[in-house]
Design a protein around this motif. Structure first.
Motif, PDB file in Angstrom:
ATOM      1  N   GLU A   9       2.292   2.389   4.574  1.00 50.27           N
ATOM      2  CA  GLU A   9       0.867   2.248   4.490  1.00 50.27           C
ATOM      3  C   GLU A   9       0.297   1.075   5.014  1.00 50.27           C
ATOM      4  O   GLU A   9      -1.226   1.218   5.393  1.00 50.27           O
ATOM      5  N   TYR A  10       0.871  -0.213   5.208  1.00 44.84           N
ATOM      6  CA  TYR A  10       0.380  -0.970   5.757  1.00 44.84           C
ATOM      7  C   TYR A  10       0.776  -1.417   7.314  1.00 44.84           C
ATOM      8  O   TYR A  10       0.377  -2.602   7.862  1.00 44.84           O
ATOM      9  N   LYS A  17       0.006  -0.206  10.155  1.00 44.62           N
ATOM     10  CA  LYS A  17      -1.322  -0.683  11.282  1.00 44.62           C
ATOM     11  C   LYS A  17      -2.343  -1.656  10.544  1.00 44.62           C
ATOM     12  O   LYS A  17      -2.678  -1.671   9.398  1.00 44.62           O
ATOM     13  N   SER A  31      -5.275  -2.012  10.896  1.00 45.39           N
ATOM     14  CA  SER A  31      -6.888  -1.291  10.324  1.00 45.39           C
ATOM     15  C   SER A  31      -6.377  -1.028   8.731  1.00 45.39           C
ATOM     16  O   SER A  31      -7.154  -1.389   7.826  1.00 45.39           O
ATOM     17  N   SER A  32      -5.443  -0.599   8.804  1.00 39.52           N
ATOM     18  CA  SER A  32      -4.892  -0.283   7.260  1.00 39.52           C
ATOM     19  C   SER A  32      -4.605  -1.369   6.354  1.00 39.52           C
ATOM     20  O   SER A  32      -5.033  -1.507   5.269  1.00 39.52           O
ATOM     21  N   GLY A  57      -7.862  -3.106   5.448  1.00 36.78           N
ATOM     22  CA  GLY A  57      -8.483  -2.222   4.670  1.00 36.78           C
ATOM     23  C   GLY A  57      -8.150  -2.427   3.129  1.00 36.78           C
ATOM     24  O   GLY A  57      -8.786  -1.862   1.945  1.00 36.78           O
ATOM     25  N   ARG A  58      -6.831  -2.749   2.851  1.00 37.16           N
ATOM     26  CA  ARG A  58      -5.947  -2.513   1.451  1.00 37.16           C
ATOM     27  C   ARG A  58      -6.310  -4.040   0.714  1.00 37.16           C
ATOM     28  O   ARG A  58      -5.729  -3.954  -0.235  1.00 37.16           O
ATOM     29  N   ASP A  89       0.712   3.726  -2.434  1.00 35.62           N
ATOM     30  CA  ASP A  89      -0.910   3.414  -2.404  1.00 35.62           C
ATOM     31  C   ASP A  89      -1.182   2.351  -3.298  1.00 35.62           C
ATOM     32  O   ASP A  89      -1.860   2.459  -4.345  1.00 35.62           O
ATOM     33  N   TRP A 125      -3.689  -1.114  -3.480  1.00 36.93           N
ATOM     34  CA  TRP A 125      -4.908  -1.669  -3.050  1.00 36.93           C
ATOM     35  C   TRP A 125      -5.071  -3.231  -3.792  1.00 36.93           C
ATOM     36  O   TRP A 125      -4.732  -3.084  -5.108  1.00 36.93           O
TER      37      TRP A 125
END
Length: 470
Positions: A400-401, A403, A405-406, A409-410, A428, A430
């Motif tokens: 989930e991490y 890229k 950008s991802s 974003g987190r 998932d 954050w």
């Protein structure tokens, strides 16, 4: 077998001669590489002949003489130097398009910004004229040309040149992929950074630098934030007339890929894991016997490069790299610049502090350099002295991490990790602002669960699988 290979090479030569997209130098270099590969010129290492290098061959950094103190002496040193960054890589692993060197690392500055700032500060402080060379690939050339325009008013002369562009080989019939109609970028590849020496020569840059009185080139990966100009190393090489120097650093269990320096038949040589006989692989990985590994920070004498390239003497080990393009199996033949060490006279290693090796290969590395573990001073990424542990924390981030950008974003803000030993994050997850992580922390969200770490949370030696664990 020999006849079959001769036929393969003959057919390949005819097909390559018809490729209009590359120069005669590139065609010749490619055919030479393939001919060496087909000849089976394997570089087998006899394990019993390997010797541990002495301190004269791999020099401890602390034993280097101090740098001359007068600024005019330092200027004289620096005026012999060129900095060359290997800038052929794309940021695709981290989900970016374009050259990896334009990923923002810290405080809105990219790898390339930091490199330019560092050399600007050197040139300003000592009145020197250290130029920056960027070796691009055909993948990064156009974008880099646009990006360097923003440094027009800098006191650093920036030059770019391209490394070779070779056609990918179709495994089935050993013909170039572009001759089969694949004329786009997927038909070609840059043949590894071992190509730096001949490309420097073929581009005309080598002769231009020699005519300006330059003597040494410092070569490093553009994503290694620790690869700074070091006056003690430069001074040592000039005083001792060393033609080649590889910076090595103490190995950790994570550092299997870098290769290590050995003494072999009277010369210093790089030993990569691919050259190690199967029965000795576990021994090669052991830190006890092979304590150091190659950082790919290299210092090389320019006249020596010219001499060896003109003599066609740089026959580095070939690294076969199989790929697949649109379902077609292809082969890339590559070489590595570190393997050239055995061809240069008075070649040495210098065992440098770990701080000179700070690569950013993945978002887990980005987390380290964007955190309070480091600060930015004059373009240098400097480690926070408040951290007691000499080693950096190990960080494992889930897909989930992956890229950039991802990843960005987190995190509302990058957590404080000065007292962190290890971090595992999966699922998932954050992060709020002002989170502090200490000791060993594992945060693994169960499938289908969104796990939010609230602002200001302090997690010390915690294992978290759901909101109830916070």
């Amino acid at each position: 077998m020999a006849t079959a290979n001769a036929d393969k090479l003959s057919n390949l030569q005819s097909a390559t001669a018809a490729l209009s997209q590359i120069s005669e130098n590139e065609k010749n270099g490619f055919i030479n590489l393939v001919a060496r590969y087909l000849s089976g010129e394997a570089q087998h290492v006899e394990w019993s002949k390997i010797q541990t290098p002495t301190d004269e061959v791999v020099v401890p950094y602390d034993s280097l003489a101090p740098t001359p103190e007068g600024s005019s002496d330092v200027k004289n040193l620096l005026d012999k130097l060129v900095v060359l960054k290997l800038n052929g890589g794309l940021g695709t692993t981290m989900g970016c398009t374009g050259p990896k060197s334009v990923i923002e690392v810290r405080d809105g500055l990219t790898f390339l910004d930091l490199i330019v700032i560092q050399i600007e500060n050197l040139n300003s402080k000592y009145g020197s004229s250290v130029p920056l060379l960027l070796m691009n690939s055909f993948n990064t050339h156009d974008d880099t040309q646009k990006i360097v325009e923003k440094y027009t008013n800098s006191n650093v002369e920036i030059h770019t040149f391209n490394q070779s562009q070779y056609p990918r080989l179709v495994v089935d019939d050993f013909l170039p992929l572009p001759s089969k109609g694949q004329t786009g970028k997927d038909g070609w590849y840059p043949p590894g950074h071992g190509d730096v020496f001949s490309s420097l020569m073929n581009s005309g840059k080598l002769d231009a630098l020699l005519s300006q009185g330059k003597e040494y080139v410092f070569v490093a990966n553009s994503d290694n934030l620790g690869a700074l100009v070091d006056l003690k190393i430069l001074n040592h090489l000039i005083q001792n007339k060393n033609e080649y120097c590889m910076e090595v650093t103490p190995k950790t269990l994570a550092d299997v890929k870098g290769g290590t320096l050995i003494s072999y038949e009277g010369r210093v040589q790089l030993l990569e894991i691919a050259q190690v006989p199967d029965e000795h692989v576990s021994e090669f990985k052991s830190i006890e016997k092979f304590k150091i590994f190659n950082t790919n920070n290299l210092w090389v004498n320019l006249k020596a490069i010219k001499r060896l390239v003109e003599a066609d003497a740089l026959k580095m080990e070939i690294i076969p790299n199989p790929k697949e393009v649109d379902g077609v199996k292809v082969l890339q033949l590559e070489t590595a610049a570190g393997a050239a060490i055995k061809f240069f006279d008075k070649a040495i290693g210098i065992n440098v502090p770990r701080s000179r090796f700070l690569p950013v290969k993945a978002t887990s590395d980005l987390l380290l350099v964007q955190s309070d573990l480091y600060t930015l001073q004059d373009g240098f990424v400097v480690r926070n002295q408040a951290r007691a542990n000499p080693e950096n924390p190990s960080i494992e981030l889930g897909p989930e991490y992956k890229k950039v950008s991802s990843f960005l974003g987190r995190f509302k803000s990058i957590p404080s990790i000065v007292e962190l030993d290890s971090l595992k994050v999966a699922g998932d997850v954050w992060f709020g602002a002002g989170v502090t992580l200490k000791g060993k922390v594992s945060i693994v969200a169960e499938p289908g669960v969104k796990l939010e770490i609230p602002d200001g949370t302090v997690l010390a030696n915690k294992e978290i699988n759901g909101p109830e664990d916070l």
